[in-house]
Design an enzyme around this catalytic site. Structure first.
Site, mmCIF file in Angstrom:
data_model
loop_
_atom_site.group_PDB
_atom_site.id
_atom_site.type_symbol
_atom_site.label_atom_id
_atom_site.label_comp_id
_atom_site.label_asym_id
_atom_site.label_seq_id
_atom_site.Cartn_x
_atom_site.Cartn_y
_atom_site.Cartn_z
ATOM 1 N N SER A 231 -11.214 -64.411 -14.200
ATOM 2 C CA SER A 231 -10.182 -65.323 -13.699
ATOM 3 C C SER A 231 -10.329 -65.698 -12.222
ATOM 4 O O SER A 231 -9.583 -66.546 -11.742
ATOM 5 C CB SER A 231 -8.788 -64.741 -13.937
ATOM 6 O OG SER A 231 -8.441 -64.879 -15.298
ATOM 7 N N LYS B 134 -7.133 -63.654 -5.191
ATOM 8 C CA LYS B 134 -7.152 -63.973 -6.619
ATOM 9 C C LYS B 134 -7.799 -62.812 -7.345
ATOM 10 O O LYS B 134 -8.789 -62.246 -6.882
ATOM 11 C CB LYS B 134 -7.938 -65.260 -6.904
ATOM 12 C CG LYS B 134 -7.935 -65.646 -8.386
ATOM 13 C CD LYS B 134 -6.558 -66.101 -8.816
ATOM 14 C CE LYS B 134 -6.463 -66.256 -10.342
ATOM 15 N NZ LYS B 134 -6.241 -64.968 -11.036
ATOM 16 N N THR B 135 -7.244 -62.472 -8.471
ATOM 17 C CA THR B 135 -7.778 -61.381 -9.293
ATOM 18 C C THR B 135 -8.580 -61.935 -10.469
ATOM 19 O O THR B 135 -8.467 -63.109 -10.824
ATOM 20 C CB THR B 135 -6.647 -60.499 -9.837
ATOM 21 O OG1 THR B 135 -5.766 -61.320 -10.625
ATOM 22 C CG2 THR B 135 -5.873 -59.846 -8.705
ATOM 23 N N GLY B 136 -9.357 -61.054 -11.067
ATOM 24 C CA GLY B 136 -10.087 -61.392 -12.277
ATOM 25 C C GLY B 136 -10.292 -60.134 -13.111
ATOM 26 O O GLY B 136 -10.396 -59.038 -12.568
#
Length: 274
Positions: free
Chosen positions: A69, A211-213
């Protein structure tokens, strides 16, 4: 081995204009990964002084993994630049298909979908962008790599999730730095819209944007990212954290932020004294 590390460091230096003395291998950070019984890498770039602190240098420069993501950063940039969506308030209506996450099964704005990290919303955005433009923008960015037989038409709405696209942590950090300073090949307005969606914490001492993923590697391991920047006294400091665990029940959501904040605290942040 020493010559290889020096060569790798020089590669980083060429990307960021640092000197050899400004690349520090920081093994003191290993304890935070060990607490979670996880592997990974972390890099921290002090933009004001131009120095790097890196844990697990080989993995940082050479390890290629699905962006998961975190690709929503790039997907958002392309969507706004191409005019598929106007800004972060633009809504894509839910098509009625169940995504497995109730909060994502709704008519959401880009800002909502970005912060909830809804895959179905961004899969629809990719379809609206189209294979030709998606490939064109990725080629322009020079972001990530595909296998020689990759077909964008066939994988347009899943390539950042299924290991078709792979990136290094070094590439991720480079993208963030350029985004912050509006140096990507997009309009400044486009970059500002995406950058503003990344802000999560804003108080008198600091601003934390990220932002995470979260995805699964080809080996079946959980792979997580958290990447962004922290600002104190109007100075940005960039970071990228990547974690991998073979444990199917690994609490990636908690681990990412816990490790990040412990590292930043060790580096003296959150008190407004930087």
């Amino acid at each position: 081995m020493k010559n290889w590390i020096l060569a790798t460091s020089l590669m980083i230096i060429s990307l960021f204009g640092c000197t050899p003395n400004n690349v520090t291998k920081d093994d003191t950070l290993k304890k935070y990964f060990d607490e979670w019984k996880a592997d990974g890498t972390f890099a921290f770039f002090n933009n004001g002084q131009g120095d790097f602190h890196i844990y697990n240098l080989p993995r940082y420069t050479d390890g290629k993994y699905l962006p998961a993501s975190t690709f929503k950063i790039v997907n958002s940039l392309i969507g706004v630049e191409k005019g598929v969506i106007k800004d972060s308030t633009s809504i894509i209506n839910w098509n009625g298909a169940g995504s497995g996450r109730a909060e994502c099964d709704a008519n959401l704005s880009m800002n909502q979908a970005f912060r909830l990290s809804c895959p179905n919303w961004y899969q629809e955005l990719a379809r609206r962008i189209g294979a030709t433009d998606m490939k064109k923008y990725l080629d322009t960015l020079g972001y990530g790599s595909f296998s020689p037989d990759f077909n964008m038409e066939e994988k347009l709405d899943i390539f950042w999730l299924d290991n078709s696209l792979k990136v290094t942590a070094d590439e991720q950090l480079g993208l963030l730095k350029k985004l912050y300073f509006e140096q990507l090949p997009f309009l400044k307005r486009t970059q500002r819209i995406v950058r503003e969606m990344m802000l999560w914490e804003d108080d008198a001492n600091y601003k934390l944007s990220y932002k995470t993923g979260w995805g699964v590697t080809e080996e079946g391991n959980q792979l997580g990212w958290i990447e962004g920047w922290i600002e104190e006294n109007n100075h940005p400091y960039f970071f990228v954290l990547q974690i991998e665990s073979p444990d199917a029940n690994f609490d990636m959501r908690s681990a990412r932020l816990d490790i990040l904040k412990k590292i930043l605290k060790q580096y003296g942040f959150f008190e407004g004294k930087k």
